[in-house]
Design a protein around this motif. Structure first.
Motif, PDB file in Angstrom:
ATOM      1  N   THR A  97      27.356  74.866  70.753  1.00 48.63           N
ATOM      2  CA  THR A  97      26.827  73.733  71.505  1.00 48.63           C
ATOM      3  C   THR A  97      25.926  72.896  70.616  1.00 48.63           C
ATOM      4  N   GLN A  99      22.423  70.346  70.352  1.00 46.46           N
ATOM      5  CA  GLN A  99      21.085  70.296  70.931  1.00 46.46           C
ATOM      6  C   GLN A  99      21.040  69.293  72.089  1.00 46.46           C
ATOM      7  N   ALA A 103      23.440  69.848  80.829  1.00 46.71           N
ATOM      8  CA  ALA A 103      22.675  70.871  81.543  1.00 46.71           C
ATOM      9  C   ALA A 103      23.566  71.840  82.317  1.00 46.71           C
ATOM     10  N   LEU A 105      25.945  73.546  81.344  1.00 46.81           N
ATOM     11  CA  LEU A 105      26.270  74.741  80.565  1.00 46.81           C
ATOM     12  C   LEU A 105      25.420  75.923  81.012  1.00 46.81           C
ATOM     13  N   HIS A 106      24.135  75.689  81.266  1.00 45.20           N
ATOM     14  CA  HIS A 106      23.249  76.788  81.647  1.00 45.20           C
ATOM     15  C   HIS A 106      23.633  77.361  83.007  1.00 45.20           C
ATOM     16  N   ARG A 107      24.066  76.510  83.914  1.00 37.45           N
ATOM     17  CA  ARG A 107      24.509  77.004  85.224  1.00 37.45           C
ATOM     18  C   ARG A 107      25.764  77.865  85.070  1.00 37.45           C
ATOM     19  N   LEU A 109      26.677  79.590  82.405  1.00 35.83           N
ATOM     20  CA  LEU A 109      26.302  80.859  81.782  1.00 35.83           C
ATOM     21  C   LEU A 109      25.655  81.795  82.806  1.00 35.83           C
ATOM     22  N   ALA A 110      24.833  81.225  83.677  1.00 36.72           N
ATOM     23  CA  ALA A 110      24.204  82.042  84.719  1.00 36.72           C
ATOM     24  C   ALA A 110      25.260  82.605  85.661  1.00 36.72           C
ATOM     25  N   ARG A 113      27.110  85.499  83.916  1.00 40.59           N
ATOM     26  CA  ARG A 113      26.297  86.710  83.839  1.00 40.59           C
ATOM     27  C   ARG A 113      26.192  87.396  85.201  1.00 40.59           C
ATOM     28  N   LEU A 123      24.899  82.129  71.758  1.00 43.91           N
ATOM     29  CA  LEU A 123      24.874  80.676  71.667  1.00 43.91           C
ATOM     30  C   LEU A 123      24.659  80.280  70.219  1.00 43.91           C
ATOM     31  N   GLN A 125      24.005  76.959  68.057  1.00 43.61           N
ATOM     32  CA  GLN A 125      23.687  75.530  68.085  1.00 43.61           C
ATOM     33  C   GLN A 125      23.834  74.952  66.684  1.00 43.61           C
ATOM     34  N   ARG A 247      14.502  63.865  80.362  1.00 45.12           N
ATOM     35  CA  ARG A 247      13.607  65.008  80.200  1.00 45.12           C
ATOM     36  C   ARG A 247      12.216  64.582  79.734  1.00 45.12           C
TER      37      ARG A 247
END
Length: 286
Positions: A97, A99, A103, A105-107, A109-110, A113, A123, A125, A247
């Motif tokens: 990925t 930098q 966003a 992507l994090h959902r 991955l969660a 898991r 990961l 980067q 952000r």
């Protein structure tokens, strides 16, 4: 020759040295060195050139490492097939990925898991050019990146998001209009650029070329937070994707009046069979 020897050689090649490979494999450096020496003796040739300051692959090593990676992947796929048959999913997925990218992507991955807690995720980067090369070499299983058409060749891609870029500036900086800006106006301001090879930099370069406007670079950074700090202190302005700029709510954002830079975020993987753990992550991504 055994799989552990292959794993050690690949680790030394990828980490660029015996000490770093030992850290990655959680063993002492002497164990790594001994394993490599034993394999070199068995094969009758050196795999690495060693100097005081660096370790590099010999011609034999360059030929060995891709074959070793393929063997290790085949073993991992065999184990994964057995796990699936038993109703379990294990293994490891290496995700490339950039930098600040997407966003979602994090959902994903969660979600992976939660569904498959025994799948380990690495990961990686890096600039988009390095990730593309890693996909081709097999050191990255899939990536969430922004690629142009030429960079997509030879890879399987699926669009995740299409996004416009905006100009981020200090609220203290004066502009002719409250919420819009032109390329010519930006070119007259000190500019905070990202390093060559970054997808943001490539998209901004293309947009300025299309607008027939040349810009200078006051600062060049390889970190989004560093870019935001320079902008916050009014040392320059910076173009970045809107989701990243959001952000930093203390910065003033302006849209381009015409033809803004854009990037397309996509999930990318090599052609060929998809291991079960990678397929599971793809389902959560898409």
């Amino acid at each position: 020759m055994d799989l552990r020897q292959m794993e050690v050689v690949v680790a030394v090649a990828e980490e660029g040295g015996f000490t770093a490979a030992a850290r990655r494999l959680h063993v002492v450096q002497s164990a790594v060195s001994g394993t490599v020496r034993a394999l070199e003796k068995e094969m009758g040739t050196r795999l690495f050139d060693r100097t005081t300051h660096r370790v590099s692959l010999t011609a034999a090593g360059e030929a060995f490492v891709p074959a070793a990676r393929a063997a290790l992947r085949a073993v991992e796929q065999a184990r994964a097939a057995v796990d699936v048959a038993r109703g379990e999913l294990r293994g490891q997925v290496t995700v490339g990925t950039m930098q600040g990218v997407w966003a979602g992507l994090h959902r994903a991955l969660a979600g992976l898991r939660a569904e498959h807690p025994h799948v380990a995720i690495r990961l990686r980067q890096a600039p988009v050019a390095d990730i593309r090369q890693a996909l081709r070499e097999g050191t990255v299983d899939l990536a969430v990146v922004a690629l142009d058409r030429q960079q997509q060749r030879g890879l399987v891609t699926r669009l995740l998001a299409r996004e416009e870029m905006v100009l981020a500036a200090s609220p203290a900086r004066a502009f002719p209009r409250d919420d819009q800006v032109t390329f010519a106006e930006v070119a007259r301001m000190p500019f905070v650029d990202f390093s060559p090879g970054w997808a943001i930099r490539s998209a901004v370069d293309r947009a300025f070329r299309a607008a027939l406007v040349e810009r200078g670079t006051a600062f060049e950074v390889n970190d989004i937070v560093a870019a935001s700090e320079l902008v916050r202190h009014d040392l320059g302005v910076c173009v970045m994707p809107e989701s990243i700029a959001a952000r930093f709510p203390d910065l003033a954002l302006r849209r381009f009046l015409r033809h803004p830079p854009r990037w397309n975020v996509m999930v990318v993987r090599p052609r060929g069979d998809t291991p079960p753990a990678v397929a599971a992550l793809l389902r959560h991504l898409t």
